[in-house]
Design a protein around this motif. Sequence first.
Motif, PDB file in Angstrom:
ATOM      1  N   GLU A 120       0.838  -1.187   0.000  1.00  0.00           N
ATOM      2  CA  GLU A 120       0.000   0.000   0.000  1.00  0.00           C
ATOM      3  C   GLU A 120       0.876   1.240   0.000  1.00  0.00           C
ATOM      4  O   GLU A 120       1.785   1.369   0.815  1.00  0.00           O
ATOM      5  N   ASN A 150       0.625   5.015   0.633  1.00  0.00           N
ATOM      6  CA  ASN A 150      -0.100   6.208   1.023  1.00  0.00           C
ATOM      7  C   ASN A 150       0.749   7.423   0.684  1.00  0.00           C
ATOM      8  O   ASN A 150       1.844   7.302   0.131  1.00  0.00           O
ATOM      9  N   GLU A 151       0.250   8.603   1.005  1.00  0.00           N
ATOM     10  CA  GLU A 151       0.948   9.832   0.631  1.00  0.00           C
ATOM     11  C   GLU A 151       2.322   9.948   1.301  1.00  0.00           C
ATOM     12  O   GLU A 151       3.279  10.401   0.689  1.00  0.00           O
TER      13      GLU A 151
END
Length: 135
Positions: A4, A6-7
Amino acid sequence: MAYELNEQKKIGLGLIGFGIFFSFLGVLLFFDRGLLALGNIFWLTGVAILLGWRSTWNLFTNKANYKGSVCFVLGLFFIFVRWPIVGIILEIYGCIALFGGFWPSVKVFLYQIPVVGWIIQYPVLLLDRLRGSPA
């Protein structure tokens, strides 16, 4: 995708990319001390953001990783005191010693990136085809 992003992890990967770019540019420009130092700062910050501050601290202070940590920090010191060739050699060894266990995970991640994965896998597929093994 198995990982994953994310930012925060995207920012960490971007900083690592900038760090590698500036370090490469510093080596190309005859071991420019400023570019090498800037590349190291970007790279270290990116690793810390990507892994997390506590995990990065644990990685560098783990008893099994002392040799890699000492080589990396000593290489950084040599870059700052104007011995960039010795510093880069020590840093490369330190990175290999520190992050040697991550290579299988990095390989799986790179295989999943559309263009990069094909470029990495192409020589292996070509060798299999040249050997005559069925695809």
